[in-house]
Scaffold this active site. Sequence first.
Site, PDB file in Angstrom:
ATOM      1  N   ASP A 196     -15.747  -8.475  16.508  1.00  0.00           N
ATOM      2  CA  ASP A 196     -15.594  -7.013  16.478  1.00  0.00           C
ATOM      3  C   ASP A 196     -14.135  -6.601  16.593  1.00  0.00           C
ATOM      4  OD1 ASP A 196     -18.019  -5.737  16.133  1.00  0.00           O
ATOM      5  OD2 ASP A 196     -18.546  -5.766  18.262  1.00  0.00           O
ATOM      6  N   TRP A 221     -18.930  -7.573   9.159  1.00  0.00           N
ATOM      7  CA  TRP A 221     -18.599  -8.330  10.356  1.00  0.00           C
ATOM      8  C   TRP A 221     -18.911  -7.507  11.604  1.00  0.00           C
ATOM      9  CZ3 TRP A 221     -12.896 -10.246   9.412  1.00  0.00           C
ATOM     10  CH2 TRP A 221     -12.888 -11.057   8.266  1.00  0.00           C
ATOM     11  N   LEU A 225       0.803  -1.229   0.000  1.00  0.00           N
ATOM     12  CA  LEU A 225       0.000   0.000   0.000  1.00  0.00           C
ATOM     13  C   LEU A 225       0.834   1.278   0.000  1.00  0.00           C
ATOM     14  CD1 LEU A 225      -2.687  -0.090   2.832  1.00  0.00           C
ATOM     15  CD2 LEU A 225      -2.928   0.760   0.527  1.00  0.00           C
ATOM     16  N   TYR A 279       1.335 -11.143  15.490  1.00  0.00           N
ATOM     17  CA  TYR A 279       1.758  -9.965  14.718  1.00  0.00           C
ATOM     18  C   TYR A 279       2.256  -8.873  15.664  1.00  0.00           C
ATOM     19  CZ  TYR A 279       1.179  -5.793  11.805  1.00  0.00           C
ATOM     20  OH  TYR A 279       1.381  -4.617  11.130  1.00  0.00           O
ATOM     21  N   ARG A 328     -12.507   3.196  14.650  1.00  0.00           N
ATOM     22  CA  ARG A 328     -11.139   3.147  14.131  1.00  0.00           C
ATOM     23  C   ARG A 328     -10.737   4.514  13.591  1.00  0.00           C
ATOM     24  NH1 ARG A 328     -11.579  -0.968  16.374  1.00  0.00           N
ATOM     25  NH2 ARG A 328     -11.007  -3.079  15.777  1.00  0.00           N
TER      26      ARG A 328
HETATM   27  P1  GDP Z   1      -8.280  -4.002  13.029  1.00  0.00           P
HETATM   28  O1  GDP Z   1      -9.385  -4.691  13.817  1.00  0.00           O
HETATM   29  O2  GDP Z   1      -8.149  -2.572  13.416  1.00  0.00           O
HETATM   30  O3  GDP Z   1      -6.986  -4.743  13.046  1.00  0.00           O
HETATM   31  O4  GDP Z   1      -8.690  -3.908  11.515  1.00  0.00           O
HETATM   32  P2  GDP Z   1      -9.764  -4.537  10.539  1.00  0.00           P
HETATM   33  O5  GDP Z   1      -9.713  -3.668   9.357  1.00  0.00           O
HETATM   34  O6  GDP Z   1      -9.537  -5.981  10.307  1.00  0.00           O
HETATM   35  O7  GDP Z   1     -11.192  -4.456  11.248  1.00  0.00           O
HETATM   36  C1  GDP Z   1     -11.765  -3.299  11.752  1.00  0.00           C
HETATM   37  C2  GDP Z   1     -13.205  -3.487  12.180  1.00  0.00           C
HETATM   38  O8  GDP Z   1     -14.029  -3.659  11.047  1.00  0.00           O
HETATM   39  C3  GDP Z   1     -13.517  -4.666  13.129  1.00  0.00           C
HETATM   40  O9  GDP Z   1     -14.379  -4.194  14.142  1.00  0.00           O
HETATM   41  C4  GDP Z   1     -14.294  -5.641  12.239  1.00  0.00           C
HETATM   42  O10 GDP Z   1     -15.253  -6.388  12.963  1.00  0.00           O
HETATM   43  C5  GDP Z   1     -14.999  -4.677  11.273  1.00  0.00           C
HETATM   44  N1  GDP Z   1     -15.367  -5.289   9.988  1.00  0.00           N
HETATM   45  C6  GDP Z   1     -16.581  -5.253   9.412  1.00  0.00           C
HETATM   46  N2  GDP Z   1     -16.591  -5.921   8.249  1.00  0.00           N
HETATM   47  C7  GDP Z   1     -15.321  -6.375   8.054  1.00  0.00           C
HETATM   48  C8  GDP Z   1     -14.697  -7.124   7.012  1.00  0.00           C
HETATM   49  O11 GDP Z   1     -15.291  -7.514   6.022  1.00  0.00           O
HETATM   50  N3  GDP Z   1     -13.375  -7.390   7.162  1.00  0.00           N
HETATM   51  C9  GDP Z   1     -12.661  -6.961   8.256  1.00  0.00           C
HETATM   52  N4  GDP Z   1     -11.349  -7.240   8.333  1.00  0.00           N
HETATM   53  N5  GDP Z   1     -13.234  -6.260   9.253  1.00  0.00           N
HETATM   54  C10 GDP Z   1     -14.539  -5.967   9.158  1.00  0.00           C
END
Ligand code: GDP
Length: 308
Positions: A263, A196, A13, A131, A203
Amino acid sequence: MKTDLLVTGAAGLVGHALRQRNLSDTEFVTREHADLTEFGSTSTMFSLLKPRRVIHLAAVVGGLGGNMIHSGEYFRNNIMMNLNVLEAARLAGVEKLISFMSTCVFPDRCQYPLNEAHLHNGPPHPSNFGYAYAKRMLEVQSAAYRNEWNCNYIVAIPTNIYGPNDNFSLTDGHVIPSLIHRCHLAKQRGEDLVLWGSGKPLREFILSDDVARLTLWLLDNYNEDQPIILSSGIEVSIMELAETLADVMEFKGRLIFDTTKPDGQLRKPSDTAKLKRYLPDFEFTPLRQGLEQTVEWFLSNYPKVRGA
Ligand code: GDP
């Protein structure tokens, strides 16, 4: 041959964003040039290119799904790459090196906002411990090398990065690229968009081009042994993100939250005081504008995108 700047992990990226900046005398290396998990391969590349400065981006990364499934792989490959790159750089006499962690490597239970000084004050969230522990060692190795060998190695901690050339995997990707891909398919098939979790987690997102601009500034100006957090400090809920994305992609179906899916951390607000002290006027790209750029890139490159 001498090179001013070497960028590892250039296929990712931020590597992609740096390539758009027309940097002179810069070598962009990917796994095709060297296997950074092997010391021999890494040090051969350093002896050949003799870089003066290094932007070390190479890492094995994934979203919540990837981190939960591949904790061993993420631990091993990240710790090996970091160990090898920093050591090869030292032996090759590199003057300055910047490497990257992520705010997800901070302790799960710690006071908010996340501050650079609190990195090691407790275990990371169980969903990404492999990680996170590997990445935390970047800071340890940089500090140890600075102590013993006076290496000017600095560490940046960006929040959730997104942008063109992301990994758009439906299972292992981060939330923004996964949702862009899934929304595209849902539109084509006339289906609902399934997300999800509850949509409630918060975030802080940063566009890869903003990280690239900040990285080049840090390389020239930042020399502290403590890491520096890169974030606008603006928290967005996953629900709000999904609604904005649906609007950008002109998706007319329903948003369904699958609460059987995790989550992850509920929030991880970061302390932006240090960055603001150095760069009070830095302009972060607004989320909507960054999403528009990313979607445009995805649509003009699909299906030849990573993870598709
Ligand atoms: P991280 O949790 O900050 O490491 O990053 P992610 O990008 O994997 O996920 C951030 C949030 O997005 C979490 O709360 C997930 O439950 C939500 N989320 C919702 N839909 C998705 C999806 O399709 N993929 C991922 N990776 N996260 C999702």
